[in-house]
Write a protein that holds these residues in place. Structure first.
Motif, mmCIF file in Angstrom:
data_model
loop_
_atom_site.group_PDB
_atom_site.id
_atom_site.type_symbol
_atom_site.label_atom_id
_atom_site.label_comp_id
_atom_site.label_asym_id
_atom_site.label_seq_id
_atom_site.Cartn_x
_atom_site.Cartn_y
_atom_site.Cartn_z
ATOM 1 N N THR A 215 0.501 1.637 -17.187
ATOM 2 C CA THR A 215 0.509 0.385 -16.441
ATOM 3 C C THR A 215 -0.926 -0.096 -16.278
ATOM 4 N N LEU A 216 -1.093 -1.390 -16.164
ATOM 5 C CA LEU A 216 -2.333 -1.973 -15.650
ATOM 6 C C LEU A 216 -1.892 -3.106 -14.734
ATOM 7 N N SER A 217 -1.707 -2.750 -13.484
ATOM 8 C CA SER A 217 -1.097 -3.647 -12.505
ATOM 9 C C SER A 217 -1.970 -3.744 -11.276
ATOM 10 N N ASN A 218 -1.858 -4.873 -10.595
ATOM 11 C CA ASN A 218 -2.498 -4.987 -9.286
ATOM 12 C C ASN A 218 -1.718 -4.232 -8.213
ATOM 13 N N GLY A 219 -0.504 -3.823 -8.526
ATOM 14 C CA GLY A 219 0.265 -2.996 -7.609
ATOM 15 C C GLY A 219 -0.418 -1.657 -7.369
ATOM 16 N N ASN A 220 -0.228 -1.100 -6.184
ATOM 17 C CA ASN A 220 -0.866 0.179 -5.887
ATOM 18 C C ASN A 220 -0.079 1.338 -6.507
ATOM 19 N N ILE B 2 -0.109 6.112 -14.941
ATOM 20 C CA ILE B 2 -0.060 4.944 -14.054
ATOM 21 C C ILE B 2 -1.480 4.592 -13.652
ATOM 22 N N LEU B 3 -1.943 3.439 -14.142
ATOM 23 C CA LEU B 3 -3.241 2.905 -13.753
ATOM 24 C C LEU B 3 -3.019 1.633 -12.952
ATOM 25 N N SER B 4 -3.892 1.426 -12.010
ATOM 26 C CA SER B 4 -3.704 0.350 -11.037
ATOM 27 C C SER B 4 -5.050 -0.197 -10.624
ATOM 28 N N ALA B 5 -5.042 -1.411 -10.116
ATOM 29 C CA ALA B 5 -6.254 -1.964 -9.503
ATOM 30 C C ALA B 5 -6.813 -1.012 -8.451
ATOM 31 N N GLU B 6 -5.918 -0.248 -7.814
ATOM 32 C CA GLU B 6 -6.347 0.718 -6.799
ATOM 33 C C GLU B 6 -7.317 1.747 -7.371
ATOM 34 N N VAL B 7 -7.124 2.123 -8.638
ATOM 35 C CA VAL B 7 -8.015 3.096 -9.285
ATOM 36 C C VAL B 7 -9.409 2.524 -9.444
ATOM 37 N N PHE B 8 -9.479 1.257 -9.812
ATOM 38 C CA PHE B 8 -10.759 0.629 -10.150
ATOM 39 C C PHE B 8 -11.358 -0.163 -8.988
ATOM 40 N N THR C 197 -7.952 -3.710 -0.107
ATOM 41 C CA THR C 197 -6.629 -3.692 0.499
ATOM 42 C C THR C 197 -5.584 -3.473 -0.585
ATOM 43 N N ARG C 198 -4.705 -2.522 -0.389
ATOM 44 C CA ARG C 198 -3.640 -2.277 -1.357
ATOM 45 C C ARG C 198 -2.646 -3.441 -1.368
ATOM 46 N N ILE C 199 -1.994 -3.603 -2.500
ATOM 47 C CA ILE C 199 -1.007 -4.681 -2.613
ATOM 48 C C ILE C 199 0.115 -4.497 -1.591
ATOM 49 N N ALA D 23 9.258 -3.173 7.508
ATOM 50 C CA ALA D 23 8.725 -2.150 6.607
ATOM 51 C C ALA D 23 9.663 -1.932 5.425
ATOM 52 N N HIS D 24 10.973 -1.899 5.703
ATOM 53 C CA HIS D 24 11.933 -1.716 4.614
ATOM 54 C C HIS D 24 11.920 -2.903 3.667
ATOM 55 N N LEU D 25 11.919 -4.114 4.213
ATOM 56 C CA LEU D 25 11.895 -5.302 3.365
ATOM 57 C C LEU D 25 10.624 -5.349 2.539
ATOM 58 N N ASN D 26 9.498 -4.968 3.125
ATOM 59 C CA ASN D 26 8.241 -5.008 2.381
ATOM 60 C C ASN D 26 8.273 -4.074 1.164
ATOM 61 N N ARG D 27 9.043 -3.004 1.277
ATOM 62 C CA ARG D 27 9.125 -2.054 0.169
ATOM 63 C C ARG D 27 10.112 -2.496 -0.909
ATOM 64 N N VAL D 28 10.664 -3.705 -0.783
ATOM 65 C CA VAL D 28 11.481 -4.228 -1.881
ATOM 66 C C VAL D 28 10.665 -4.269 -3.171
ATOM 67 N N TRP D 29 9.351 -4.426 -3.045
ATOM 68 C CA TRP D 29 8.494 -4.454 -4.234
ATOM 69 C C TRP D 29 8.473 -3.106 -4.946
ATOM 70 N N HIS D 30 8.862 -2.045 -4.279
ATOM 71 C CA HIS D 30 9.002 -0.728 -4.911
ATOM 72 C C HIS D 30 10.341 -0.596 -5.634
#
Length: 233
Positions: A121-126, A144-150, A63-65, A91-98
């Motif tokens: 980057t090495l983040s759990n963010g997608n 940009i590297l992410s947990a999504e890659v691995f 599941t993506r962050i 949906a808009h509020l959830n994208r505050v993380w962007h």
């Protein structure tokens, strides 16, 4: 200078590069002045590790962050009087993380560091989240590297070793830069170099963090400017 000299600096993002707490508080206060913005930001972040643990245990598939953040948001919204938010608002509020703002020392220091090192980057963010954040904030990543890659969240060794593998380097030529000791411990266990960054206000001024040095890290820095100084950039 450290020996061997790292070639790649991999950065944790939430809390280390960007001020998630302050950014969320500012946006929530502006949009929903009746809400306890400080408590809301903290509650949202507190759901982060339990949600990732559900993925690690197999209760949830990968599941993506972004999607985990939405699950947490839907869970906590009624507690803060936001249970009636419509889909578009959620949906808009959830994208505050962007839309998180970097700490004031970050952008200029990253440009300095980029003259000598490859920055990722090495983040759990997608990936989409991290790309949007970088575009908005002017973060000059080379990659940009992410947990999504691995398909694994930190502190899974696959994430740290994945950075070294991506760049065809020995782990000792990669340095993780983070404001979280558990992240740095995971990186050290995989052979990476580590730099701790003090972010005493990560959880807000009312909840200052203990940022005293701990054994094991190669560097302990007040901020990114000091990191650049110590690395000769």
């Amino acid at each position: 200078m450290l020996e061997p000299t790292p070639q790649v600096l991999a950065f944790d993002v939430f809390g280390t590069v960007v001020d998630w707490h302050g950014s969320i508080v500012r946006e929530v206060r502006a949009a929903y002045p009746q809400v306890d913005a400080d408590g809301f930001a903290l509650a949202w972040r507190e759901g982060y590790r339990p949600a990732m643990a559900r993925v690690a245990r197999g209760e949830l598939g990968w599941t993506r962050i972004d999607d985990l953040h939405r699950l947490i948001l839907d869970d906590i919204a009624p507690r803060f009087g936001l249970g009636d938010l419509g889909e578009d608002e959620r949906a808009h509020l959830n994208r505050v993380w962007h839309r998180l703002d970097p700490w004031p020392d970050v952008v200029a220091a990253l440009h300095r560091l980029r003259t000598r090192f490859t920055l990722c980057t090495l983040s759990n963010g997608n990936i989409g989240l991290l790309a949007d954040m970088a575009k908005r904030a002017g973060l000059p990543w080379d990659c940009i590297l992410s947990a999504e890659v691995f398909r694994a969240y930190k502190p899974d060794p696959a994430t740290y070793l994945g950075v070294a593998s991506t760049f065809d380097l020995q782990p000792s030529r990669v340095m993780l830069v983070a404001a979280h000791h558990d992240d740095l411990e995971g990186a050290r266990a995989c052979g990476l170099r580590t730099a701790y960054i003090e972010r005493p206000l990560e959880f807000g001024a009312a909840r200052p963090k203990d940022v005293s040095p701990r054994a094991g890290n190669d560097l302990h820095c007040r901020d990114f400017a000091e990191l650049a100084d110590k690395l000769g950039a």
